[in-house]
Design an enzyme around this catalytic site. Structure first.
Site: not given
Length: 155
Positions: A46-48
Site C-alpha cells: 500500500g505504501c509503495t
C-alpha cells in the site's frame, strides 16, 4: 492519540532527517503549499502504491506550486533503499519516535484485519503557504488517494 487537526489549524512545525540524513523542516518549506503524507512502512504494497502515485503526479503538483513530503517511522537507510527501488524524487522523512506522527494525529489506535492495533494512521495534509492546515485526510486508502488530492487541488 493526539487530537486531529482541522482546516485553519497551524501545522505543527518539525525537523526530521530525510533518506540521506539531512534535516528537513516544515518552516523551510514556507511560501509553498505542501502535501505532507504519513504512511506506515516503506516497501509495503500500500505504501509503495501511494508513494509511486505521488511520484507519477509530481510534475503536475510541482507546476501548481505544491511540494510533496512523505513521513514514516522508517530509519533513513530504509527510506534510501525505498527511494532508490521505486525511483522516488521527493523527500522521505524519518520519524522513528512517532513524535511528528502524534503531533498530526496520525498515530494511534486503528483497525488492522479486524483487530485494534496502535500504529501509523495513513493520513495526508495539505498545508498552505503560511503554514496552516488547508485540508486534513485521516484513514485514507492508498489506492486512489493521490487522484482525489489532485481533484481537490484542481491539478
Amino acid at each position: 492519540m493526539s487530537e486531529r487537526l482541522q482546516p485553519g489549524d497551524v501545522a505543527p512545525d518539525f525537523e526530521l532527517p530525510d533518506a540521506d540524513e539531512s534535516a528537513v523542516s516544515l518552516a523551510s518549506l514556507r511560501g509553498r503549499r505542501v502535501i505532507l503524507y504519513f504512511y506506515p512502512a516503506a516497501m509495503t504494497p500500500g505504501c509503495t502504491k501511494e508513494s509511486v502515485d505521488f511520484e507519477g503526479s509530481l510534475a503536475e503538483l510541482e507546476a501548481a506550486g505544491v511540494t510533496v513530503v512523505g513521513v514514516s517511522p522508517d530509519k533513513p537507510a530504509k527510506l534510501a533503499k525505498f527511494r532508490e527501488k521505486e525511483g522516488l524524487t521527493f523527500p522521505l522523512l524519518s520519524d522513528p519516535d512517532a513524535e511528528v506522527l502524534k503531533a498530526y494525529g496520525a498515530y494511534g489506535e486503528k483497525k488492522l484485519y479486524g483487530k485494534v492495533v496502535v500504529g501509523v494512521i495513513r493520513s495526508t495534509f495539505i498545508i498552505d503557504a503560511e503554514g496552516r492546515i488547508e485540508k486534513a485526510y485521516y484513514n485514507v486508502k492508498a489506492t486512489g488517494h493521490v487522484e482525489r488530492l489532485r481533484r481537490d487541488l484542481g491539478v
